[in-house]
Design a protein around this motif. Structure first.
Motif, mmCIF file in Angstrom:
data_model
loop_
_atom_site.group_PDB
_atom_site.id
_atom_site.type_symbol
_atom_site.label_atom_id
_atom_site.label_comp_id
_atom_site.label_asym_id
_atom_site.label_seq_id
_atom_site.Cartn_x
_atom_site.Cartn_y
_atom_site.Cartn_z
ATOM 1 N N ARG A 153 0.840 -1.215 0.000
ATOM 2 C CA ARG A 153 0.000 0.000 0.000
ATOM 3 C C ARG A 153 0.865 1.252 0.000
ATOM 4 O O ARG A 153 0.619 2.204 -0.735
ATOM 5 N N ASP A 176 2.311 1.704 -3.358
ATOM 6 C CA ASP A 176 1.346 2.255 -4.300
ATOM 7 C C ASP A 176 1.241 3.775 -4.139
ATOM 8 O O ASP A 176 1.126 4.517 -5.111
ATOM 9 N N TRP A 179 0.154 -4.812 -8.264
ATOM 10 C CA TRP A 179 0.591 -3.409 -8.310
ATOM 11 C C TRP A 179 1.404 -3.152 -9.593
ATOM 12 O O TRP A 179 1.162 -2.172 -10.305
ATOM 13 N N ARG A 223 -0.876 -3.227 -12.696
ATOM 14 C CA ARG A 223 -1.785 -2.072 -12.745
ATOM 15 C C ARG A 223 -1.038 -0.782 -13.047
ATOM 16 O O ARG A 223 -1.505 0.068 -13.794
ATOM 17 N N ARG A 224 0.156 -0.652 -12.507
ATOM 18 C CA ARG A 224 0.924 0.600 -12.656
ATOM 19 C C ARG A 224 1.894 0.567 -13.829
ATOM 20 O O ARG A 224 2.702 1.487 -13.967
#
Ligand SMILES: Cc1ncc(COP(=O)(O)O)c(C=O)c1O
Length: 477
Positions: A236, A239, A271, A274-275
């Motif tokens: 987290r 992110d 992560w 997605r990134r």
């Protein structure tokens, strides 16, 4: 010690200018005198024979003999009958004292618990020499040419097989780039990511802030720390950091020793996907685990998002400077190009020797032997602490060859390290692995890779009272 040139006449950089107007003998004398005075030729070093030097410079032998005789008379050279002409002792004019070397000889310690070093005395030298000889014998002449910057095909195939077998990695020899250890592998990766538009790289905290920051800065990236807890890197926080790459040690977190929990592994890959980000996996000491299940490489779960970097620095010796990158498809060409620009490829003979060492089974045999060596040292450390600092908590011992020692919350890490030094024991604080945190709990990172059992016992006995929870740094009440 002067360089000894066996029976061969040594080369010497001298030249004569026939158009200068200065006499040839004067030129020669001046150049040899300068070379001795400046230290370019050291005391005791042999000069070429007068015959050889005369032939090389197109001069008469008599002229060179006269020059040597003159310099002998001036005290620069000495000649004994039947022996070569050499530089006289004391003829060199010493330069101003050099700046202190960063590699000053360390004072002798009862025990030095420095981390990151394997047992150097156990390096399998006989096997390595065998492998070098075998590799040289089988090597076609064409292997002496510049090769594929990714490294020798033979080693890439052997390493791919090894990583599939031992690390459950998705290893394709075409996507392996052999490099000079993790340090170079990280640099090549970060440069390639910077060229692909990545601006921020995250690293674990605690971790190796100095290495990560220096490598990021060299690649033009910004490095940001993300915290590690008992399940590994905090995804987290990662992110939220804005990073598009992260350097992690999933199998045995450096330095806490925690294993990246299964849910965190999946979250990390999610992560990255997605990134459109990359995970740089430092697979630094996966070979040595004792009382836990093997943990496969993260790369095996997401070969298109993970760059896995391996090294023989822990399994064999740091001095070999051999490592490898398992590249995702999108990064294979940029990393290969970065390697080509850096050094055109790692030394081929060493790569072929490593391939022989692995495929002959000698590498696995060495690892099995070393697991026993480190397991014995680990037990020696645990036992010595149980005797001399019984209430101390040790963690991170399931793999590798270092442990984390938790000092009392009231203890001052630096004072304990300094007091241990006074007693000739090398201890190392966790604060060097942290990115700040004045309030972090005081801890030590104890390496036991290159310390024998006796030294472990004597070292811990010498500092046990400094480690116990009620210990007060010397000089305080
Ligand atoms: C966390 C970590 N990874 C990797 C390495 C190995 O680096 P290299 O392969 O450049 O010797 C080290 C060396 O101490 C290290 O501490």
């Amino acid at each position: 010690m002067p360089v000894q040139w066996a029976g061969l006449s040594p080369e010497l950089l001298l030249s004569v200018d026939r158009d200068s107007g200065e006499q040839l003998r004067a030129q020669l004398e001046r150049q040899v005198r300068d070379a001795v005075r400046s230290g370019r030729l050291g005391a005791g070093e042999r000069l070429p024979s007068s015959r050889e030097l005369a032939r090389e410079l197109g001069l008469s032998r008599g002229l060179v003999q006269d020059c040597y005789a003159q310099l002998q008379a001036e005290g620069y050279l000495v000649t004994r009958v039947g022996s070569a002409t050499r530089v006289a002792a004391g003829a060199h004019v010493p330069p101003a004292p050099a700046l202190a070397s960063p590699h000053r000889a360390a004072p002798r310690l009862i025990a030095d618990f420095r981390h990151g070093v394997p047992d150097l005395g156990s390096f399998p030298l006989a096997d390595w020499l065998w492998a070098i000889r075998e590799a040289g014998r089988a090597m076609p002449t064409s292997d002496l040419d510049y090769g594929d910057p990714r490294g020798s095909q033979a080693l890439r195939e052997v390493v791919a097989g090894y990583l599939r077998r031992v690390r459950a990695a998705a290893a394709d020899p075409e996507r392996i780039v052999v490099c000079s250890g993790y340090a170079q592998g990280l640099g090549l990766t970060l440069r390639s990511l910077a060229r692909a538009g990545v601006r921020v790289v995250a690293y674990e905290d605690p971790g190796g802030p100095a290495t990560a920051s220096a490598a990021a800065e060299a690649a033009g990236l910004t490095a940001v720390p993300v915290p590690v807890d008992e399940d590994g890197v905090d995804v987290r926080a990662l992110d939220a950091s804005g990073a598009r790459a992260v350097i992690v040690t999933p199998a045995h977190q450096w330095p806490t020793g925690v294993v990246l929990a299964p849910a965190r592994r999946l979250a990390l890959i999610e992560w990255a996907t997605r990134r459109d980000a990359y995970v740089i996996e430092d697979d630094y000491d996966a070979e040595f685990r004792y009382d836990r299940e093997p943990v496969g490489a993260l790369q095996g779960l997401a070969a298109d998002r993970v760059v896995s970097i391996g090294t023989v620095s822990k399994s064999l010796a740091p001095a070999l400077r051999i490592g490898w990158l398992l590249c995702p498809p999108a990064l294979t060409a940029p990393v290969t190009e970065a390697k080509r620009l850096t050094d055109r490829g790692s030394p081929t003979l060493d790569q072929l020797a490593l391939a022989k060492l692995i495929e002959s089974g000698r590498y696995d045999r060495h690892l099995r032997r070393m697991r026993t060596v480190y397991a014995v040292r680990r037990t020696a450390l645990v036992d010595a602490l149980a005797t001399h600092a019984p209430d101390i908590r040790l963690t991170g011992l399931a793999a590798g060859f270092h442990a984390v020692l938790h000092l009392a919350t009231t203890a001052d890490e630096r004072s304990v390290v300094a007091a241990a030094r006074e007693r000739s024991v090398g201890l190392y604080g966790m604060s060097a692995c942290r990115s700040g945190h004045a309030t972090a709990p005081p801890q030590l990172v104890l390496g036991f890779g290159d310390v024998g059992e006796r030294a472990i016992a004597e070292g811990v006995a010498a500092v046990g009272d400094l480690l116990t929870p009620d210990a007060r740094p010397p000089g305080r009440s």
